[in-house]
Design an enzyme around this catalytic site. Structure first.
Site, PDB file in Angstrom:
ATOM      1  N   ARG A   1      36.108  37.120  19.600  1.00  0.00           N
ATOM      2  CA  ARG A   1      37.461  38.056  19.735  1.00  0.00           C
ATOM      3  C   ARG A   1      37.624  37.546  21.476  1.00  0.00           C
ATOM      4  O   ARG A   1      38.710  38.160  21.630  1.00  0.00           O
ATOM      5  CB  ARG A   1      36.270  39.168  19.862  1.00  0.00           C
ATOM      6  CG  ARG A   1      37.137  40.680  19.853  1.00  0.00           C
ATOM      7  CD  ARG A   1      36.588  41.449  19.125  1.00  0.00           C
ATOM      8  NE  ARG A   1      37.678  42.854  19.295  1.00  0.00           N
ATOM      9  CZ  ARG A   1      37.186  43.652  20.372  1.00  0.00           C
ATOM     10  NH1 ARG A   1      35.716  43.450  21.473  1.00  0.00           N
ATOM     11  NH2 ARG A   1      37.824  45.085  20.630  1.00  0.00           N
TER      12      ARG A   1
ATOM     13  N   HIS B   1      37.321  39.387  10.881  1.00  0.00           N
ATOM     14  CA  HIS B   1      36.446  40.332  11.030  1.00  0.00           C
ATOM     15  C   HIS B   1      35.362  40.242   9.545  1.00  0.00           C
ATOM     16  O   HIS B   1      34.644  41.502   9.314  1.00  0.00           O
ATOM     17  CB  HIS B   1      37.149  41.647  10.321  1.00  0.00           C
ATOM     18  CG  HIS B   1      38.300  41.849  11.792  1.00  0.00           C
ATOM     19  ND1 HIS B   1      38.916  42.853  11.983  1.00  0.00           N
ATOM     20  CD2 HIS B   1      37.697  41.546  12.915  1.00  0.00           C
ATOM     21  CE1 HIS B   1      39.210  43.337  13.073  1.00  0.00           C
ATOM     22  NE2 HIS B   1      38.812  42.305  13.426  1.00  0.00           N
TER      23      HIS B   1
ATOM     24  N   HIS C   1      41.743  37.908  22.404  1.00  0.00           N
ATOM     25  CA  HIS C   1      41.643  38.619  23.542  1.00  0.00           C
ATOM     26  C   HIS C   1      42.320  38.249  24.599  1.00  0.00           C
ATOM     27  O   HIS C   1      42.752  38.700  25.039  1.00  0.00           O
ATOM     28  CB  HIS C   1      40.620  39.787  23.545  1.00  0.00           C
ATOM     29  CG  HIS C   1      40.604  41.067  22.997  1.00  0.00           C
ATOM     30  ND1 HIS C   1      40.446  42.089  23.277  1.00  0.00           N
ATOM     31  CD2 HIS C   1      40.719  40.565  21.070  1.00  0.00           C
ATOM     32  CE1 HIS C   1      40.281  42.697  21.838  1.00  0.00           C
ATOM     33  NE2 HIS C   1      40.391  41.953  21.058  1.00  0.00           N
TER      34      HIS C   1
ATOM     35  N   ASN D   1      39.800  46.631  25.823  1.00  0.00           N
ATOM     36  CA  ASN D   1      38.523  45.751  26.122  1.00  0.00           C
ATOM     37  C   ASN D   1      37.517  46.155  26.843  1.00  0.00           C
ATOM     38  O   ASN D   1      35.774  45.535  26.600  1.00  0.00           O
ATOM     39  CB  ASN D   1      38.926  44.089  27.314  1.00  0.00           C
ATOM     40  CG  ASN D   1      40.237  43.556  26.645  1.00  0.00           C
ATOM     41  OD1 ASN D   1      40.347  43.342  24.964  1.00  0.00           O
ATOM     42  ND2 ASN D   1      40.792  43.173  27.851  1.00  0.00           N
TER      43      ASN D   1
ATOM     44  N   ASP E   1      32.242  43.613   7.767  1.00  0.00           N
ATOM     45  CA  ASP E   1      32.059  43.754   6.240  1.00  0.00           C
ATOM     46  C   ASP E   1      30.442  43.467   5.744  1.00  0.00           C
ATOM     47  O   ASP E   1      29.212  43.988   6.763  1.00  0.00           O
ATOM     48  CB  ASP E   1      32.779  42.296   5.967  1.00  0.00           C
ATOM     49  CG  ASP E   1      32.461  41.039   5.929  1.00  0.00           C
ATOM     50  OD1 ASP E   1      31.147  41.462   6.251  1.00  0.00           O
ATOM     51  OD2 ASP E   1      32.859  39.904   5.107  1.00  0.00           O
TER      52      ASP E   1
END
Length: 319
Positions: free
Chosen positions: A61, A193, A65, A93, A238
Site C-alpha cells: 500500500r 486487497h 500511495h 494516509n 478477504d
C-alpha cells in the site's frame, strides 16, 4: 570478518562507486552498482513479515500511495517539519499508512551492504512491494529500477489523487485513467486487497447502510465496528488475508466485499468489470501474471531519473 577488513572493503568499494545517470528504468540497474542490494532488501523483509504478516500489505500500500501522488518518488516517506508539510497527514494516509520503520531498517541495511548511499528510497518501496507479495504467496515480477527520490511532497495532491474507499465505479475508473491506467489495471491492482486489513471508519457505512452485502457477512462485522466509536478497529479485506490469492475476487462474487469501492467492481449486471472479477476468481495464473504487469506499469508512473531529485540518505528527510 574483522571490523578493519570490513571497513577497508567498504572504503575500496565506495571509492569505486559511480552511480549511473540514466533516463530509463532498468531491471539490472544495481547489478554492478551494488549486487547485494536486492538480496538485502529481501532478507530484511522476510524477517519482518514473518514476525508480522500484515506488514506485507502495508508495504504494498505504501508503494501504491506513493506512486499515485506525482509519481513513484518516495515523497510519501517524508516527515513533516517546522517548515515543510509532507503527505503523511493527508486524509487517505493519516493513521492508516504503516511500515515506515521497516523502510528505515531496509535503508540502513542497504547502505551498509552497498558501502554507501546508492539505492533510492523510491526503489526500496518498489522492491519491498514486490517482495512482500511474493513472500505472502503471490507472483514475483521483475521490478524496473533506477528511480530517484523527490525533494518535495504535496499534501493537496495526496488528498485529491489517491482513490478513496467511498468511491463508486465511475470515480474509481476515472481516477485510474487519470494516472494512465486502464480497467484491467484497476481490477488487478484492487486485487492487492487479497492481503491486509481495513479500518472500521472505512467500512462502517457499507455494513450498516448498503443492501448489496450478504447479511451473514455484515452481521459479525457490526460486532467489530459499532455505529459510534471504534474507528480504528480492523477487519480482514478477504477471507485469507495472509495469503496472496484470488479469494478477494471470489468474495466479491458473494457480495462480501468489505469496502464500498471493492464491491463496486462487481455488481452482477454483466459489465466488463463484472466479467473480469469472474475471470480472475477462476484463473489465479492470469491474475498473478497481470498483477505483475500492472505493478510494473504503475511503478513506471513519472519516476525521477538521471540527475533529477536525489538519493536520500534517510528516507524521512531530504539530504
Amino acid at each position: 570478518m574483522s571490523a578493519f577488513r570490513s571497513f577497508f572493503m567498504c572504503f575500496v568499494v565506495a571509492a569505486a562507486i559511480v552511480i549511473p545517470i540514466s533516463a530509463q528504468l532498468s531491471s539490472n540497474f544495481y547489478d554492478k552498482l551494488c549486487p547485494q542490494a536486492l538480496p538485502t532488501i529481501r532478507s530484511v523483509l522476510e524477517k519482518a513479515i514473518y514476525n508480522e504478516p500484515r506488514l506485507g500489505a502495508s508495504l504494498l500500500r505504501l508503494h501504491f500511495h506513493d506512486c499515485f501522488v506525482n509519481g513513484c518518488d518516495a515523497s510519501v516517506l517524508l516527515d513533516d517539519t517546522a517548515n515543510f508539510t509532507g503527505e503523511k497527514t493527508a486524509g487517505p494516509n493519516l493513521n492508516s499508512l504503516r511500515g515506515f520503520g521497516v523502510i528505515d531498517e531496509i535503508k540502513e541495511a542497504v547502505n551498509s551492504a552497498c558501502c554507501g548511499n546508492v539505492v533510492s528510497c523510491a526503489d526500496i518501496l518498489a522492491v519491498a512491494a514486490r517482495d512482500s507479495v511474493a513472500i505472502l504467496g503471490g507472483p514475483s515480477y521483475q521490478v524496473l529500477l533506477g528511480r530517484r527520490d523527490a525533494r518535495t511532497a504535496s499534501l493537496i495532491d495526496a488528498n485529491s489523487d489517491i482513490p478513496r474507499p467511498i468511491f463508486d465505479f465511475p470515480a474509481l475508473l476515472s481516477n485510474f485513467q487519470n494516472h494512465g491506467l486502464d480497467l484491467n489495471d484497476l481490477l488487478v491492482l484492487s486485487g492487492g486487497h487479497t492481503i491486509g486489513l481495513a479500518r472500521c471508519i472505512n467500512f462502517r457505512d457499507r455494513i450498516y447502510n448498503e443492501t448489496n452485502i450478504t447479511p451473514n457477512f455484515a452481521a459479525p462485522l457490526r460486532g467489530i465496528c459499532p455505529k459510534v466509536g471504534g474507528d480504528n478497529n480492523t477487519a480482514t479485506l478477504d477471507a485469507t488475508t495472509a495469503n496472496f490469492d484470488t479469494e478477494y475476487f471470489k468474495d466479491l462474487l458473494k457480495l462480501k466485499g468489505l469496502l464500498h469501492s471493492d464491491q463496486e467492481l462487481f455488481k452482477g449486471v454483466g459489465s466488463a468489470s463484472d466479467g473480469l472479477v469472474q475471470y480472475y476468481s477462476n484463473n489465479p495464473g492470469a491474475f498473478f501474471a497481470n498483477f505483475g504487469v500492472s505493478m510494473i506499469k504503475m511503478g513506471n508512473m513519472k519516476p525521477l531519473t538521471g540527475s533529477d531529485g536525489e538519493i536520500r540518505m534517510n528516507c524521512r528527510k531530504i539530504n
